[in-house]
Design a protein around this motif. Structure first.
Motif, short mmCIF file in Angstrom:
data_model
loop_
_atom_site.label_atom_id
_atom_site.label_comp_id
_atom_site.label_asym_id
_atom_site.label_seq_id
_atom_site.Cartn_x
_atom_site.Cartn_y
_atom_site.Cartn_z
N LEU A 16 0.43 10.58 -2.67
CA LEU A 16 -0.03 10.79 -1.11
C LEU A 16 1.13 10.72 -0.01
O LEU A 16 1.12 11.51 0.81
CB LEU A 16 -1.01 9.84 -0.58
CG LEU A 16 -2.55 9.95 -1.23
CD1 LEU A 16 -3.33 8.75 -0.96
CD2 LEU A 16 -3.07 10.99 -1.14
N TYR A 30 -7.94 7.04 -8.22
CA TYR A 30 -7.51 6.00 -6.82
C TYR A 30 -8.54 5.85 -6.20
O TYR A 30 -9.75 6.48 -6.12
CB TYR A 30 -6.63 7.11 -5.91
CG TYR A 30 -6.08 6.46 -4.65
CD1 TYR A 30 -4.91 6.16 -4.76
CD2 TYR A 30 -6.73 6.13 -3.57
CE1 TYR A 30 -4.14 5.41 -3.57
CE2 TYR A 30 -6.14 5.51 -2.48
CZ TYR A 30 -5.08 5.40 -2.53
OH TYR A 30 -4.31 4.61 -1.63
N ASP A 90 -6.42 0.31 -3.61
CA ASP A 90 -5.94 -0.16 -2.47
C ASP A 90 -6.63 -0.82 -1.68
O ASP A 90 -7.41 -0.63 -0.90
CB ASP A 90 -5.40 1.09 -1.65
CG ASP A 90 -4.66 0.85 -0.51
OD1 ASP A 90 -3.99 -0.42 -0.43
OD2 ASP A 90 -4.49 1.54 0.63
N ASN A 123 0.49 4.41 -2.64
CA ASN A 123 0.41 5.65 -1.94
C ASN A 123 1.51 6.60 -2.48
O ASN A 123 1.15 8.01 -2.64
CB ASN A 123 0.08 5.70 -0.57
CG ASN A 123 -0.99 5.17 -0.10
OD1 ASN A 123 -2.16 5.18 -0.67
ND2 ASN A 123 -1.09 4.59 0.94
N SER A 163 0.81 -1.24 -0.03
CA SER A 163 0.04 0.22 0.02
C SER A 163 0.99 1.29 -0.04
O SER A 163 0.72 2.37 -0.37
CB SER A 163 -0.93 0.25 1.12
OG SER A 163 -1.78 -0.91 1.36
#
Lengths: 284, 267
Positions: B62, B88, B167, B57, B53
């Motif tokens: 992010l 996303y 995700d 990201n 993850s």
């Protein structure tokens, strides 16, 4: 069943209020001194006083609504009769509420979303917040006079802090993932503020609206106690000066009704605006 | 078939990420490199805590990497600056609770200033594609978990992103709802053929959806293996699981994945 008990308790209380004092001389240990009509009057007397103060009954004891022009004549005789007083108190309460809520929301949002601003202002806010707001009422009357402005400012002062703290907490509690989601969907800074931070903080603001409107009413009444041309607060003070318990009680009951209506109105607006919340969606 | 070499959409080069946890440095991603071509559906598979993850990201801008490089469509990725053609889908429910199903799905179009008429048509189409007909005016709070995730998916897809980062989007759903969502996603994807990077710890899910599985090792996360999943398309999310090819590939990847789960436990 609940309704039965509610009505029974209400009628019981009214009965004790009305006839309780008659028993005072016979069984003094049973009837507390506070039931003395000199202090609290009696329901029947309060009702008669209400009819007189509301100009529903003329000084001769006739119904004014039967005689054309009698009601208007009675109203015109005093500049602070029940209806005018209620109008002014209500008007100032709503103004105090509106200005307090809007400025409290903007301030809470600004400080809640800026660590720098909230750090700078933190000691001042804590200091101001520890002053009992009502203590400032005489100063406000002195500064703004005995007209409407001073009542609105007092109410504003009481409301603004309440709304500010709620909004501030709400602005800090905005879900980071909501902000991220908005950004990844293409939102710029201003769009994030408008479409995520404001609506998400609104939920906290709405939660403070019901207490805010009650606080506003308190602010206005205290302002009217200290110095006013119109208003229910002034009526209470005047009745007190004349030793008229019934007059004070009429004013208090009108205030109670005003308070109930205001709170119910705000709650309806609140329920509509928060309809997306789990509890309110289930209710529909 | 074209002869031009496939265009690279996502490139990750010796990516590194270190987190501070209780004053100690924890290497979450260590030297991860891979490349995803146009139209590929790639599953990033690994035990929990392997940094999959985290990689996603970082691609999504992010979080910022501590080393290495990410390129999307040959342009370097700058943390905090989302890329227009990338969509996303979160694992967590991030629908805006104060917006209706319609309002959530139409959000990206509102931001982009798409005229109301066109927006309405596209939102209605998306609601229909996701099987959410009749729920237009519902608020997320009154939807089931599966329906909320459908809304999430459409909220991202309506902007027609060419690259889709996901995700563990179905991680919180029960098995049945999950299979349902696989069918929805497959039918949507088989029409548009976006480039997808899909993070999951569920091998069955990876085999059902992806063209390729990149297997990550337990922490520190490295790329351990790369499997090709060449089941024919269009796929049936349920029937696929009964084929011998599925069973064969499952056990092959399972063996490799199992070693990492064991490592993750002992670490």
């Amino acid at each position: 069943m609940t309704l039965f008990w509610q009505i029974a308790i209400g009628l019981g209380a009214l009965a004790i209020w009305e006839w309780g004092w008659a028993l005072h001389d016979k069984v003094p240990w049973l009837v507390p001194d506070i039931l003395d009509p000199y202090f609290v009057s009696k329901p029947s007397e309060i009702y008669r006083q209400f009819l007189r103060m509301g100009c529903l009954v003329s000084s001769q004891g006739d119904w004014t609504l039967g005689t054309p022009g009698a009601f208007e004549k009675c109203i015109g005789r005093s500049e602070n009769n029940l209806w005018i007083a209620t109008y002014f108190t209500l008007k100032n309460t709503l103004w105090g509420f509106a200005t307090g809520v809007s400025s409290g929301f903007v301030l809470g949002l600004l400080l809640g979303r800026s660590d720098r601003l909230s750090e700078i202002f933190y000691p001042y806010i804590t200091a101001f917040n520890s002053i009992p707001r009502i203590a400032l009422a005489p100063i406000i009357i002195l500064a703004f006079g005995i007209g409407d402005a001073s009542k609105i400012v007092t109410a504003w002062l009481v409301v603004v802090f309440l709304v500010f703290f709620n909004t501030f907490e709400g602005a800090r509690a905005v879900d980071r993932d909501h902000i991220n989601a908005a950004r990844l969907l293409g939102a710029g800074e201003w769009q994030v503020t408008r479409t995520v931070i404001v609506p998400s903080t609104m939920a906290w603001l709405f939660a403070s609206l019901t207490p805010a409107v009650s606080f506003s009413l308190i602010g206005v009444i205290v302002g009217e106690f200290i110095g006013a041309e119109h208003g229910i607060g002034r009526m209470i003070i005047e009745a007190e000066a004349r030793g008229e318990a019934a007059g004070m009680m009429v004013a208090v009951f009108v205030l109670m009704i005003v308070g109930v209506i205001l709170a119910a109105g705000v709650r309806r607006i609140q329920a509509y605006l928060l309809r997306w919340r789990p509890a309110s969606t289930m209710a529909t | 078939m074209q002869n031009t070499p496939p265009r690279s959409r996502i490139e990750i080069d010796r990516l590194r990420k270190i987190f501070l946890a209780e004053g100690r440095e924890v290497v979450a991603v260590d030297d991860a490199s891979f490349r995803i071509d146009d139209g590929e559906f790639v599953a990033l598979l690994g035990p929990s805590g392997c940094g999959k993850s985290t990689i996603l990201n970082m691609v999504a801008t992010l979080i910022a990497p501590n080393g290495g490089a990410i390129r999307v469509d040959d342009a370097p990725v700058v943390p905090g600056r989302p890329i227009a053609q990338v969509g996303y889908v979160f694992q967590k429910d991030t629908l805006f609770p104060w917006r209706t199903v319609e309002g959530n799905i139409g959000y990206a179009l509102e931001l982009a200033g798409v005229p109301t008429g066109e927006r309405k048509t596209r939102v209605a189409e998306a609601i229909h594609q996701a099987g959410l007909d009749g729920f237009d005016r519902f608020y997320p709070a009154s939807l089931s978990g599966g329906m909320r995730q459908r809304v999430s998916l459409m909220r991202t897809l309506i902007a027609r992103p060419e690259i889709l980062l996901m995700d563990e989007p179905f991680g919180a759903l029960d098995t049945h709802t999950k299979l349902d969502m696989h069918s929805v996603l497959l039918s949507l994807w088989e029409r548009e053929r976006q480039t997808v990077l899909f993070v999951t710890h569920d091998l069955g899910e990876a085999l059902t959806l992806a063209d390729r599985i990149i297997l990550m090792s337990a922490r520190p996360g490295r790329v351990k293996a790369d499997f090709k999943v060449d089941f024919p398309r269009p796929r049936d999310a349920v029937k696929l699981r009964e084929t011998p090819q599925y069973a064969e590939l499952f056990s092959k990847v399972w063996h490799s994945l199992g070693e990492e789960f064991a490592k993750g436990r002992s670490a």
